[in-house]
Design a protein around this motif. Structure first.
Motif, mmCIF file in Angstrom:
data_model
loop_
_atom_site.group_PDB
_atom_site.id
_atom_site.type_symbol
_atom_site.label_atom_id
_atom_site.label_comp_id
_atom_site.label_asym_id
_atom_site.label_seq_id
_atom_site.Cartn_x
_atom_site.Cartn_y
_atom_site.Cartn_z
ATOM 1 N N ALA A 106 13.515 -4.343 10.023
ATOM 2 C CA ALA A 106 12.982 -3.963 8.712
ATOM 3 C C ALA A 106 12.683 -2.459 8.667
ATOM 4 O O ALA A 106 12.977 -1.791 7.675
ATOM 5 C CB ALA A 106 11.735 -4.779 8.399
ATOM 6 N N ASP A 121 19.172 -7.298 7.574
ATOM 7 C CA ASP A 121 19.185 -8.113 6.360
ATOM 8 C C ASP A 121 19.890 -7.338 5.257
ATOM 9 O O ASP A 121 19.274 -6.608 4.483
ATOM 10 C CB ASP A 121 17.756 -8.457 5.950
ATOM 11 C CG ASP A 121 17.714 -9.373 4.731
ATOM 12 O OD1 ASP A 121 18.796 -9.789 4.258
ATOM 13 O OD2 ASP A 121 16.598 -9.648 4.247
ATOM 14 N N LEU A 126 16.034 -0.510 8.646
ATOM 15 C CA LEU A 126 16.716 -0.643 7.366
ATOM 16 C C LEU A 126 16.052 0.243 6.309
ATOM 17 O O LEU A 126 16.733 0.918 5.526
ATOM 18 C CB LEU A 126 16.709 -2.100 6.917
ATOM 19 C CG LEU A 126 17.675 -2.455 5.779
ATOM 20 C CD1 LEU A 126 19.117 -2.275 6.240
ATOM 21 C CD2 LEU A 126 17.459 -3.887 5.322
ATOM 22 N N ALA A 127 14.736 0.283 6.292
ATOM 23 C CA ALA A 127 14.020 1.134 5.335
ATOM 24 C C ALA A 127 14.329 2.603 5.590
ATOM 25 O O ALA A 127 14.507 3.390 4.637
ATOM 26 C CB ALA A 127 12.517 0.880 5.437
ATOM 27 N N GLN A 139 21.129 -8.253 2.591
ATOM 28 C CA GLN A 139 20.845 -8.675 1.215
ATOM 29 C C GLN A 139 19.853 -7.726 0.537
ATOM 30 O O GLN A 139 19.753 -7.700 -0.689
ATOM 31 C CB GLN A 139 20.275 -10.095 1.212
ATOM 32 C CG GLN A 139 21.192 -11.131 1.835
ATOM 33 C CD GLN A 139 22.540 -11.217 1.131
ATOM 34 O OE1 GLN A 139 22.605 -11.164 -0.099
ATOM 35 N NE2 GLN A 139 23.611 -11.339 1.900
ATOM 36 N N GLN A 140 19.128 -6.947 1.342
ATOM 37 C CA GLN A 140 18.123 -6.046 0.794
ATOM 38 C C GLN A 140 18.677 -4.657 0.473
ATOM 39 O O GLN A 140 17.920 -3.779 0.034
ATOM 40 C CB GLN A 140 16.973 -5.891 1.801
ATOM 41 C CG GLN A 140 16.330 -7.205 2.219
ATOM 42 C CD GLN A 140 15.711 -7.935 1.046
ATOM 43 O OE1 GLN A 140 15.045 -7.316 0.207
ATOM 44 N NE2 GLN A 140 15.946 -9.236 0.962
ATOM 45 N N LEU A 141 19.977 -4.445 0.651
ATOM 46 C CA LEU A 141 20.543 -3.109 0.485
ATOM 47 C C LEU A 141 20.802 -2.779 -0.985
ATOM 48 O O LEU A 141 21.208 -3.651 -1.770
ATOM 49 C CB LEU A 141 21.862 -2.999 1.257
ATOM 50 C CG LEU A 141 21.736 -3.007 2.778
ATOM 51 C CD1 LEU A 141 23.112 -3.096 3.414
ATOM 52 C CD2 LEU A 141 21.009 -1.758 3.269
ATOM 53 N N PRO A 142 20.615 -1.520 -1.367
ATOM 54 C CA PRO A 142 20.940 -1.085 -2.730
ATOM 55 C C PRO A 142 22.451 -0.955 -2.901
ATOM 56 O O PRO A 142 23.213 -0.981 -1.923
ATOM 57 C CB PRO A 142 20.238 0.274 -2.832
ATOM 58 C CG PRO A 142 20.158 0.765 -1.431
ATOM 59 C CD PRO A 142 19.981 -0.446 -0.565
#
Length: 404
Positions: free
Chosen positions: A256, A281, A259-260, A283-286
């Motif tokens: 997490a 993850d 990714l951030a 699915q959390q990507l812009p």
């Protein structure tokens, strides 16, 4: 000639040896590659004969290997894998190498391969993607770069190599006795020929070095008959060259947080992300991120603006060979070593370890990579590397060794 080629490690360990097997086969020889089952995809794609060794490195490493703040835990996990499997690996290697003219060995299975060659009475040839032969030119790749005083460089190699041998020696000697009836080995092997599949343009051969060590150049897999998915083609055509982001076989880090850092550091720039073994993850990507599966670097990287990676030997070389700057986020093993040498070549900033890497580090690395002088150095390095024939050099070296 018939050759058994043995390694154990991640995909970055197995892929170049699959390419070497393909080159040996194309030169009229016959090879078989023994490696972890999860890393044999390249061998299958290249039509290389292969056998899976016992174990599952991806499952075993789990949440350990990429924790840059816990190097001792990573080292223990690797030692546990090799020690738990030394006996079955030796048995499998001796069986697979029956009738072979030599055994080429690398990675966590190197000591097993050297023992198998001894048992069968055939030459052993070491192989590696980073230098382990002692030298005064640089410190051991397993130690923090630039923190070892130059006068201790050679001693650092002996120290690290000795520690590795002591960690593996009891299990290797038990396997030697059980499988082959060989006496215990007390000292490291040091006189067998060793071929290194890295670029002398990125890391020149030391002026004073053991004569049994040879730097061949990178061992890249031949370009496959591959067509990109339409979605990737469309993404590449829709705007400026994107940034490639991939961390290979690394697992176990704070997903997490990383990714951030990637999303914030990219600040809306276009990016192509290969999750690899990371478990990010996605699915959390812009929408400025496009996620891909396994994609040949020699096809993809020339269409990128720069490469953000973990510093593994294979990706470091592929980025440099494509003439691109890097942003390196090392986690474990030899990754900080290659990050250091990319920085010395002027094609990357000094690396920030994965455990501390943040959005500001990525932003600074991207700004550095867009400097015209940096890009000119990267193009020049790529031209020199593309002129090398690493696989051809390795095949000729093996032929010469066996003729002797």
């Amino acid at each position: 000639m018939k050759l058994a080629v043995l390694t154990y490690g991640t995909e970055g360990d197995a892929r170049p040896l699959a390419a070497l097997c393909r080159a040996l086969d194309d030169a009229g020889h016959a090879s078989v590659l023994l490696a972890d089952a999860t890393t044999l995809g390249a061998a299958e794609r290249l039509g290389v004969r292969s056998q899976a060794l016992t174990g599952d490195i991806r499952q075993a490493l789990g949440g350990v290997i990429a924790q840059g703040d816990k190097p001792a835990a990573a080292a223990k996990a690797l030692a546990d894998i090799a020690n738990a499997n030394a006996t079955p690996w030796l048995r499998q290697t001796v069986e697979a190498a029956q009738g072979c003219d030599a055994i080429v060995c690398a990675g966590l299975a190197a000591f097993v391969g050297l023992s198998a060659a001894e048992a069968l009475g055939v030459p052993a040839i070491g192989a590696g993607m980073f230098p382990l032969t002692p030298t005064a030119a640089f410190a051991s790749p397993f130690l923090p770069p630039a923190r070892v005083p130059r006068f201790l460089n050679r001693a650092s190699h002996h120290l690290v190599n000795g520690l590795l041998w002591r960690a593996f020696r009891p299990a290797v000697n038990a396997a030697r006795a059980e499988v082959c009836g060989l006496p215990p080995r007390r000292r490291l092997w040091t006189t067998h020929p060793v071929l290194y599949g890295y670029s002398p343009s990125l890391l020149p051969r030391p002026a004073v070095w053991a004569p049994n060590a040879a730097v061949c150049g990178q061992w890249p897999a031949p370009a496959p008959d591959w067509e990109p998915p339409a979605a990737l083609r469309d993404f590449l055509a829709a705007g400026e060259a994107p940034v490639y982001i991939g961390f290979g076989s690394m697992t176990g880090f704070d997903k997490a947080r990383l990714l951030a850092a990637l999303v914030d550091g990219m600040a809306g720039r276009r990016a192509v992300l290969h999750p690899g073994w990371s478990g990010l993850d996605v699915q959390q990507l812009p929408p400025n991120f496009h996620v891909i599966g396994d994609t040949p670097h020699d096809w993809l990287f020339p269409q990128m603006a720069l490469v953000v990676h973990h510093g593994g030997s294979g990706t470091s070389h592929s980025a440099a060979c494509a003439g691109l700057p890097s942003v390196v986020v090392p986690f474990a093993g030899d990754q900080a070593f290659w990050a250091h040498h990319l920085a010395q070549a002027g094609v990357a900033q000094p690396a920030v370890a994965g455990a501390r890497f943040g959005a500001d580090d990525l932003a600074r690395g991207i700004a550095f990579a867009h400097d015209p002088q940096v890009r000119a150095r990267a193009r020049a390095l790529g031209e020199r590397m593309r002129a090398e024939d690493g696989l051809g050099t390795a095949v000729r070296a093996i032929e010469q060794i066996l003729r002797r």
